[in-house]
Design an enzyme around this catalytic site. Structure first.
Site, PDB file in Angstrom:
ATOM      1  N   GLU A  95       0.816  -1.210   0.000  1.00 14.52           N
ATOM      2  CA  GLU A  95       0.000   0.000   0.000  1.00 14.52           C
ATOM      3  C   GLU A  95       0.854   1.266   0.000  1.00 14.52           C
ATOM      4  OE1 GLU A  95      -3.158   0.464  -0.475  1.00 14.52           O
ATOM      5  OE2 GLU A  95      -3.492  -1.681  -0.671  1.00 14.52           O
ATOM      6  N   THR A 139       2.086   5.631  -7.219  1.00 16.04           N
ATOM      7  CA  THR A 139       3.013   4.880  -8.065  1.00 16.04           C
ATOM      8  C   THR A 139       2.226   3.830  -8.835  1.00 16.04           C
ATOM      9  OG1 THR A 139       4.747   5.122  -6.380  1.00 16.04           O
ATOM     10  CG2 THR A 139       5.107   3.458  -8.075  1.00 16.04           C
ATOM     11  N   LEU A 164      11.645   5.865  -6.493  1.00 18.91           N
ATOM     12  CA  LEU A 164      10.202   5.920  -6.282  1.00 18.91           C
ATOM     13  C   LEU A 164       9.704   7.338  -6.023  1.00 18.91           C
ATOM     14  CD1 LEU A 164       9.231   2.818  -4.078  1.00 18.91           C
ATOM     15  CD2 LEU A 164       8.349   3.403  -6.336  1.00 18.91           C
ATOM     16  N   TYR A 217       9.017  10.762  -3.432  1.00 19.90           N
ATOM     17  CA  TYR A 217       8.304  10.887  -2.156  1.00 19.90           C
ATOM     18  C   TYR A 217       9.071  10.160  -1.049  1.00 19.90           C
ATOM     19  CZ  TYR A 217       4.516  12.257  -5.291  1.00 19.90           C
ATOM     20  OH  TYR A 217       3.763  12.877  -6.254  1.00 19.90           O
ATOM     21  N   TYR A 226      -6.528   6.402   4.834  1.00 15.63           N
ATOM     22  CA  TYR A 226      -6.596   5.463   3.710  1.00 15.63           C
ATOM     23  C   TYR A 226      -5.832   4.178   4.011  1.00 15.63           C
ATOM     24  CZ  TYR A 226      -4.980   3.088  -0.427  1.00 15.63           C
ATOM     25  OH  TYR A 226      -4.655   2.096  -1.318  1.00 15.63           O
ATOM     26  N   ASP A 258      -9.344   5.949  -2.186  1.00 17.05           N
ATOM     27  CA  ASP A 258      -8.146   6.429  -2.863  1.00 17.05           C
ATOM     28  C   ASP A 258      -8.560   7.137  -4.142  1.00 17.05           C
ATOM     29  OD1 ASP A 258      -8.864   4.396  -4.617  1.00 17.05           O
ATOM     30  OD2 ASP A 258      -6.861   3.504  -4.706  1.00 17.05           O
ATOM     31  N   CYS A 311     -19.066  -1.597 -19.087  1.00 14.14           N
ATOM     32  CA  CYS A 311     -19.266  -1.386 -17.657  1.00 14.14           C
ATOM     33  C   CYS A 311     -20.577  -2.034 -17.210  1.00 14.14           C
ATOM     34  CB  CYS A 311     -19.299   0.109 -17.349  1.00 14.14           C
ATOM     35  SG  CYS A 311     -19.705   0.477 -15.630  1.00 14.14           S
TER      36      CYS A 311
END
Length: 360
Positions: free
Chosen positions: A33, A39, A76, A78, A116, A134, A198
């Protein structure tokens, strides 16, 4: 129509086979997570496997050094997430005997774990009835209900959390959350969603009102700051002068090169006149070459960098508190911003490209 049931049926038929979906281990789910926040799965998957292989449990993670974690995290972005993960792991080792918590109330107390992540771990590991919201879920809910409130407004965040709680399948919260996220990632995509296949389009407000491309709404209040970094390369084939960045700026605690930041770039031949240049490198320093301008885009900043190779008398260099010489062989152990790692990799390992990157 049972909306959640339709989404879950779609999920069971079309979900990707991802390793963290085949476990209820909270540590493994936590790794996935945090790594996958902001990402793409394709980019994050190799990192997930590398972390899990090197640190198979939270105790092993907690015993790592910050440099080791940031080096493995390199690329990555952050980087604060990597540092926060280390703090979280050490909290769990010290206060919970290395047992990763699975309840929302325990998880939300840990540094680096927000609403989250706490909802995701608790629902996936323990099937706790907590709705995950999210970016994918925001989009699905906004289109389904036709919500025009911006998803990044304070009112919007509360509204979407309330809607997510309302539609949550409390009998199967973990599967419901996975289905919502996967539905947004694979079918109800930001651009060119597959509305024709959908299963819930007939009762989707955005589809019925032709507003698919208008929802969700997001406030555009982000001001991008532009910065200009003049990096100085003092190196040979054996050693190099590095800088360890402070905790108070971008790329906190990562390693880069000595630099002088300016409000704009001056011509290369005028670099020796920059404030601080003579103080740092002496008045006998000679510019060997300079790179073309490299651009690195961050969330709130746009960094422009150029690399200036200097010839100096080492005794003239006024070493700052954060500067140090290290062997070239040790570079592979140090975590660096992507733009620095790429430059040094080319400088040392792609000699043919040096003439492309470096010129007077």
């Amino acid at each position: 129509m049972n909306w959640s049931e339709e989404i879950q049926n779609w999920y069971m038929q079309h979900k990707r086979d991802l390793p963290w979906r085949n476990t209820t281990d909270a540590y493994t789910i936590w790794l996935s997570e945090v790594i996958l926040q902001q990402t793409r799965v394709e980019q994050g998957m190799p990192y997930f496997y590398r972390f899990l292989e090197k640190y198979p449990d939270v105790t092993a993670f907690a015993q790592a050094s910050e440099d080791e974690i940031l080096k493995l995290w390199q690329g990555l972005g952050y980087y604060s997430r990597g540092r926060n993960m280390l703090t979280t792991a050490r909290q769990i080792l010290e206060k919970n005997d290395g047992i990763f918590p699975t309840t929302y109330e325990e998880l939300i107390q840990l540094k680096g774990i927000g609403e989250y992540t706490a909802a995701a771990i608790s629902s996936f590991a323990a099937d706790e009835a907590k709705a995950v919201v999210d970016g994918n879920v925001y989009r699905v809910l906004a289109r389904w209900f036709g919500v025009e409130e911006p998803i990044n407004s304070s009112i919007g965040k509360k509204l979407f959390q309330r809607l997510a709680d309302e539609v949550l399948d409390r009998k199967h919260p973990g599967q419901h959350n996975q289905a919502m996220m996967e539905f947004g990632a694979m079918l109800c995509k930001p651009k060119k969603p597959d509305c024709q296949i959908c299963p819930v389009r007939e009762v989707c407000n955005a589809y019925q009102t032709n507003r698919i491309n208008l929802l969700p709404v997001k406030l555009k209040n982000l001001k991008i700051k532009e910065r200009y970094f003049n990096y100085f390369l003092l190196a040979d084939q054996h050693q190099i002068l590095l800088n360890k960045r402070s905790i108070d700026d971008i790329w906190a605690n990562l390693y880069d090169l000595p630099l002088i930041e300016t409000s704009a770039f001056v011509p290369v031949e005028e670099v020796v006149a920059l404030p601080g240049f003579n103080h740092f490198f002496g008045n006998q320093a000679v510019i060997i070459s300079a790179s073309s301008i490299q651009k690195h885009i961050l969330t709130h900043q746009r960094v422009f960098a150029r690399f200036i190779h200097l010839q100096v008398n080492q005794t003239d260099v006024n070493l700052q508190a954060s500067w140090f010489y290290t062997s070239v062989a040790s570079l592979e152990k140090l975590a660096m911003p992507k733009i620095i790692h790429r430059f040094l990799d080319q400088f040392y390992h792609e000699p043919a490209r040096q003439t492309e990157m470096l010129f007077l």
